[in-house]
Scaffold this active site. Structure first.
Site, PDB file in Angstrom:
ATOM      1  N   PHE A  62      -6.973   8.501   2.642  1.00  0.00           N
ATOM      2  CA  PHE A  62      -7.429   7.415   1.767  1.00  0.00           C
ATOM      3  C   PHE A  62      -8.521   6.627   2.492  1.00  0.00           C
ATOM      4  CE2 PHE A  62      -5.451   3.710   3.854  1.00  0.00           C
ATOM      5  CZ  PHE A  62      -4.528   4.314   4.671  1.00  0.00           C
ATOM      6  N   GLY A  63      -9.048   5.630   1.802  1.00  0.00           N
ATOM      7  CA  GLY A  63      -9.995   4.698   2.417  1.00  0.00           C
ATOM      8  C   GLY A  63     -11.206   5.357   3.045  1.00  0.00           C
TER       9      GLY A  63
ATOM     10  N   GLU B 116      -1.179 -13.964   2.944  1.00  0.00           N
ATOM     11  CA  GLU B 116      -2.627 -14.009   3.161  1.00  0.00           C
ATOM     12  C   GLU B 116      -2.969 -13.537   4.578  1.00  0.00           C
ATOM     13  OE1 GLU B 116      -6.482 -16.932   2.868  1.00  0.00           O
ATOM     14  OE2 GLU B 116      -4.487 -17.838   2.664  1.00  0.00           O
TER      15      GLU B 116
ATOM     16  N   ASN C 163       0.847  -1.193   0.000  1.00  0.00           N
ATOM     17  CA  ASN C 163       0.000   0.000   0.000  1.00  0.00           C
ATOM     18  C   ASN C 163       0.893   1.257   0.000  1.00  0.00           C
ATOM     19  OD1 ASN C 163      -1.540   2.224   0.909  1.00  0.00           O
ATOM     20  ND2 ASN C 163      -3.017   0.861   1.922  1.00  0.00           N
TER      21      ASN C 163
ATOM     22  N   LYS D 166      -2.895  14.437  10.475  1.00  0.00           N
ATOM     23  CA  LYS D 166      -3.373  13.056  10.589  1.00  0.00           C
ATOM     24  C   LYS D 166      -2.370  12.194  11.357  1.00  0.00           C
ATOM     25  CE  LYS D 166      -4.721   8.897   8.092  1.00  0.00           C
ATOM     26  NZ  LYS D 166      -5.097   8.217   6.847  1.00  0.00           N
TER      27      LYS D 166
ATOM     28  N   ASP E  19      -1.251  -4.109  10.493  1.00  0.00           N
ATOM     29  CA  ASP E  19      -2.589  -4.460  10.024  1.00  0.00           C
ATOM     30  C   ASP E  19      -3.516  -3.501  10.727  1.00  0.00           C
ATOM     31  OD1 ASP E  19      -4.276  -6.014   8.371  1.00  0.00           O
ATOM     32  OD2 ASP E  19      -5.078  -6.959  10.166  1.00  0.00           O
TER      33      ASP E  19
HETATM   34  P1  IMP Z   1      -4.437  -3.476   5.768  1.00  0.00           P
HETATM   35  O1  IMP Z   1      -3.652  -2.926   4.629  1.00  0.00           O
HETATM   36  O2  IMP Z   1      -4.727  -4.916   5.678  1.00  0.00           O
HETATM   37  O3  IMP Z   1      -3.901  -3.036   7.103  1.00  0.00           O
HETATM   38  O4  IMP Z   1      -5.897  -2.848   5.620  1.00  0.00           O
HETATM   39  C1  IMP Z   1      -6.136  -1.623   6.085  1.00  0.00           C
HETATM   40  C2  IMP Z   1      -7.479  -1.179   5.573  1.00  0.00           C
HETATM   41  O5  IMP Z   1      -8.158  -0.539   6.661  1.00  0.00           O
HETATM   42  C3  IMP Z   1      -7.347  -0.123   4.486  1.00  0.00           C
HETATM   43  O6  IMP Z   1      -7.341  -0.703   3.208  1.00  0.00           O
HETATM   44  C4  IMP Z   1      -8.561   0.735   4.758  1.00  0.00           C
HETATM   45  O7  IMP Z   1      -9.706   0.127   4.258  1.00  0.00           O
HETATM   46  C5  IMP Z   1      -8.650   0.714   6.279  1.00  0.00           C
HETATM   47  N1  IMP Z   1      -7.777   1.742   6.884  1.00  0.00           N
HETATM   48  C6  IMP Z   1      -6.728   1.531   7.726  1.00  0.00           C
HETATM   49  N2  IMP Z   1      -6.132   2.685   8.085  1.00  0.00           N
HETATM   50  C7  IMP Z   1      -6.815   3.649   7.446  1.00  0.00           C
HETATM   51  C8  IMP Z   1      -6.643   5.064   7.407  1.00  0.00           C
HETATM   52  O8  IMP Z   1      -5.740   5.675   8.008  1.00  0.00           O
HETATM   53  N3  IMP Z   1      -7.532   5.715   6.624  1.00  0.00           N
HETATM   54  C9  IMP Z   1      -8.517   5.096   5.949  1.00  0.00           C
HETATM   55  N4  IMP Z   1      -8.710   3.782   5.931  1.00  0.00           N
HETATM   56  C10 IMP Z   1      -7.859   3.050   6.688  1.00  0.00           C
END
Ligand code: IMP
Length: 197
Positions: A151-152, A39, A9, A174, A68
């Site tokens: 994001f997200g 996974e 990411n 942030k 995570d």
């Molecule tokens: P990971 O990459 O498996 O840790 O998934 C994290 C997911 O949680 C991201 O793809 C978003 O959907 C959500 N997420 C985690 N941190 C953030 C953030 O700081 N902003 C927005 N979404 C987040």
């Protein structure tokens, strides 16, 4: 000190580079010559972070950090939680995911709209052990998306301290209050206190 960040990411890589600079040089998995998808089959943020960090550390032999994270909405019994990135499908745009969460909260009032971002960070130290830190950032789900930064789920995550959504904050603001900012600063502190020979 050089550390590998086990993520694909780019947004997270950028945030974490900024948080750990200048003491730590954060290199990506690709820069460390590792190209795998680990996974995320754990049921907790910690389990997934440990698995990613240890798997990548065994392949590159360097100090490896993995995180995570996800959004837990109380009205939805903690959903999407560890499934945050996979919620409604990995490739579904966040405009759709965010609207779906707003719609599912149409009957939620005031404090019923509480939510939090949580981030678990694991650091796999070659030949030593894996250290783990978990931090959260509290907020509320808004009734409409706002802001273009981050994001997200950031456009629907309201932060009381700034009276803005996470997507209306600068990256500096942030990082100061975010789950990831707090967790990675704690990790930096712990790494500074470890003696590496
Ligand atoms: P990971 O990459 O498996 O840790 O998934 C994290 C997911 O949680 C991201 O793809 C978003 O959907 C959500 N997420 C985690 N941190 C953030 C953030 O700081 N902003 C927005 N979404 C987040």
């Amino acid at each position: 000190m050089k550390v590998v960040f086990a993520t694909k990411n780019k947004d997270k890589l950028k945030e974490v580079r900024e948080i750990l600079a200048p003491d730590f040089e954060v290199i990506s998995m690709t820069e460390a010559g590792v190209d795998i998808d680990v996974e995320e089959d754990g049921t907790t943020f910690e389990e997934n972070a440990i698995k990613k960090a240890e798997t990548v550390m065994k392949l590159c032999g360097e100090i490896t950090i993995a995180d995570d994270s996800g959004l837990e909405v109380d009205f939805l019994n903690g959903e999407p939680g560890v499934y945050s990135s996979r919620y409604m499908g990995e490739d579904t745009p966040y405009t759709i995911k965010n609207q779906a969460i707003i719609d599912r909260l149409k009957d939620a009032r005031g404090s019923q709209r509480s939510a939090r971002y949580t981030c678990a960070v694991a650091v796999a130290l070659p030949g030593k052990y894996t250290l783990i830190v978990q931090e959260s950032c509290e907020g509320e789900i808004t009734k409409e998306p706002k802001g273009d930064n981050g994001f997200g789920y950031d456009p629907i995550f309201y932060v009381q301290r700034y009276k803005k959504t996470m997507a209306e904050l600068t990256m500096e603001q942030k990082n100061k209050i975010s789950h990831r900012g707090k967790a990675f600063r704690a990790v930096a502190e712990r790494l500074r206190s470890i003696e590496f020979e």
